[in-house]
Design a protein around this motif. Structure first.
Motif, mmCIF file in Angstrom:
data_model
loop_
_atom_site.group_PDB
_atom_site.id
_atom_site.type_symbol
_atom_site.label_atom_id
_atom_site.label_comp_id
_atom_site.label_asym_id
_atom_site.label_seq_id
_atom_site.Cartn_x
_atom_site.Cartn_y
_atom_site.Cartn_z
ATOM 1 N N LEU A 44 -3.642 1.121 -1.798
ATOM 2 C CA LEU A 44 -3.534 0.474 -3.109
ATOM 3 C C LEU A 44 -4.259 -0.870 -3.139
ATOM 4 O O LEU A 44 -4.899 -1.214 -4.140
ATOM 5 N N MET A 45 -4.184 -1.618 -2.065
ATOM 6 C CA MET A 45 -4.828 -2.931 -2.037
ATOM 7 C C MET A 45 -6.344 -2.807 -1.926
ATOM 8 O O MET A 45 -7.079 -3.626 -2.475
ATOM 9 N N GLU A 46 -6.822 -1.792 -1.243
ATOM 10 C CA GLU A 46 -8.259 -1.642 -1.048
ATOM 11 C C GLU A 46 -8.956 -0.967 -2.218
ATOM 12 O O GLU A 46 -10.080 -1.316 -2.557
ATOM 13 N N SER A 47 -8.320 -0.007 -2.850
ATOM 14 C CA SER A 47 -9.009 0.737 -3.905
ATOM 15 C C SER A 47 -8.180 0.876 -5.175
ATOM 16 O O SER A 47 -8.517 1.680 -6.034
ATOM 17 N N GLY A 48 -7.132 0.117 -5.302
ATOM 18 C CA GLY A 48 -6.302 0.181 -6.494
ATOM 19 C C GLY A 48 -6.949 -0.544 -7.662
ATOM 20 O O GLY A 48 -7.987 -1.190 -7.522
ATOM 21 N N PRO A 49 -6.358 -0.445 -8.845
ATOM 22 C CA PRO A 49 -6.922 -1.099 -10.027
ATOM 23 C C PRO A 49 -6.845 -2.625 -9.910
ATOM 24 O O PRO A 49 -5.891 -3.166 -9.367
ATOM 25 N N VAL A 50 -7.879 -3.287 -10.437
ATOM 26 C CA VAL A 50 -7.900 -4.743 -10.435
ATOM 27 C C VAL A 50 -7.006 -5.257 -11.555
ATOM 28 O O VAL A 50 -6.272 -6.225 -11.387
ATOM 29 N N PHE A 51 -7.077 -4.596 -12.694
ATOM 30 C CA PHE A 51 -6.269 -4.963 -13.844
ATOM 31 C C PHE A 51 -5.312 -3.819 -14.150
ATOM 32 O O PHE A 51 -5.656 -2.649 -13.973
ATOM 33 N N PRO A 52 -4.114 -4.125 -14.642
ATOM 34 C CA PRO A 52 -3.114 -3.068 -14.882
ATOM 35 C C PRO A 52 -3.562 -1.965 -15.816
ATOM 36 O O PRO A 52 -3.116 -0.840 -15.711
#
Length: 58
Positions: A44-52
């Motif tokens: 999640l931290m490496e490829s998760g969304p930057v904005f909700p």
């Protein structure tokens, strides 16, 4: 002329009291798996969304 009253000056410490080594022994517990990596969280931290509102960027 009257003599001034004597005042006992008490020096106050200039900061927090020094910590005593080992005073928290037995009060703080660290989980046995504390140093293991949580793969789901890392993903999640490496490829998760930057904005909700960004969905599906996984």
């Amino acid at each position: 002329m009257a003599e001034p009253e004597s005042v006992d000056a008490v020096a106050e410490p200039l900061g927090p009291a020094a910590r005593v080594q080992g005073s928290l022994r037995g009060r703080i517990l660290i989980a046995a798996d504390a140093d293991e990596t949580d793969e789901e969280l890392a993903e999640l931290m490496e490829s998760g969304p930057v904005f909700p509102d960004e969905q599906g960027s996984r």
